[in-house]
Enzyme design. Structure first.
Site, mmCIF file in Angstrom:
data_model
loop_
_atom_site.group_PDB
_atom_site.id
_atom_site.type_symbol
_atom_site.label_atom_id
_atom_site.label_comp_id
_atom_site.label_asym_id
_atom_site.label_seq_id
_atom_site.Cartn_x
_atom_site.Cartn_y
_atom_site.Cartn_z
ATOM 1 C CB SER A 76 -0.947 0.013 1.208
ATOM 2 O OG SER A 76 -0.209 0.120 2.412
ATOM 3 C CE LYS A 155 -2.980 2.159 4.704
ATOM 4 N NZ LYS A 155 -2.851 1.402 3.441
#
Length: 303
Positions: A76, A155
């Site tokens: 990701s 993230k």
């Protein structure tokens, strides 16, 4: 008078002469120095467990309060951070001290504990069904030697409390407070460079809106818990800020802080990292290696 003096001198001489029994006694004082030296010189195998124990203790203290090595388990955050199922993902150094003195800012790459509202994991932790083996795997994960549990997420912060985030404008850019973001770190899969749209979200104080750099292969604030408010991340869930890629050696580098809200000019100063933390995290291993080499040389010289 002469006889008395002679007799007195003879007694003194007799006192000075050692009896046969006393002569047979071992010289304790002569051997004391050698025994003391022998006690000070531990064998290599006796000293090694002590060195390992001290190094592990120092490492545990550092990783608890200062910095932790974290495994990137998913794709990701490509291509800023490499990770994929079943492969050797990047090992990154996470600064756990920085947010004791300041708040998370836009553009920072952070590791955090998955919020209760997040109902999806991007990877499946490979844990053994054996309780003891699973415990060892958890210990290894704490030292960056095994994949983390499914509740650890990495993230990039896009918006903080008090800001409004939405997507997208006519150029396919995310907007914060109506202004388009400058995001050179975004990675597009071949043939798929259109972001998923979402309506304006007002980020409450104490919360964060986070997105993956691999923008179309990341389940983040846009989709977790159905999106919207459920996708927000509490600041209290932040574990730390990603500073360095420490493994593999071919990818040694710092992870910069490009502020997407300010553009490249304002982000130049944010590229400065704190090398002291990297040295602190590596110190126990370096110290242990140096002591082991010194002990091995000492054992070899005795032989």
């Amino acid at each position: 008078m002469v006889d008395v003096a002679r007799s007195g001198n003879s007694r003194d001489n007799e006192d000075e002469e050692e009896s046969p029994a006393e002569q047979d006694k071992p010289d304790v004082t002569a051997g004391f120095g050698r025994k003391a030296r022998k006690k000070k010189q531990r064998s290599f195998w006796k000293e090694l467990p002590i060195l390992i124990g001290v190094a592990l203790l120092l490492t545990l203290i550092i990783q608890t309060f200062l910095a932790r090595v974290f495994v990137i388990p998913s794709e990701s955050m490509e291509q800023t951070l490499h990770g994929c199922p079943g492969c050797y993902g990047d090992r990154v150094l996470v600064d756990k001290l920085v947010y004791r003195f300041g708040d998370p800012e836009p553009g920072e790459v952070v590791v955090f504990q998955r919020p209760d509202t997040w109902n999806r994991s991007e990877f499946s932790a490979n844990r053994s069904s054996n309780g003891f083996v699973s415990w060892l795997q958890d210990v290894g994960a704490a030292f960056g030697l095994a994949s983390p549990n499914e509740d650890d997420v990495v993230k990039r912060i896009v918006a903080v409390g008090g800001q409004t985030v939405e997507c997208c404008d006519e150029k396919n850019r995310v907007l914060v407070d109506g202004k388009p973001l400058d995001e050179p770190y975004v990675y597009w899969l071949p043939g798929n460079n259109t972001q998923e749209e979402f309506p304006p979200i007002k980020v409450p104080e104490g919360m964060l809106w986070v997105l993956g750099d691999n923008r179309n292969n990341s389940c983040d604030s846009r989709c977790q818990g159905g999106g919207g408010k459920n996708g927000l991340v509490p600041v209290d869930n932040i574990i730390g800020k990603v500073r360095y890629i420490v493994l593999p050696p071919s990818r040694w580098r710092g992870v910069g802080d490009h502020d997407p809200q300010q553009g490249p000019a304002a982000s130049a100063a944010a590229q400065i990292v704190i090398p002291g933390l990297g040295l602190a995290a590596a110190f126990p291993t370096l110290w242990l290696g140096r002591r082991v080499r010194r002990t091995v040389r000492s054992v070899g010289s005795r032989r």
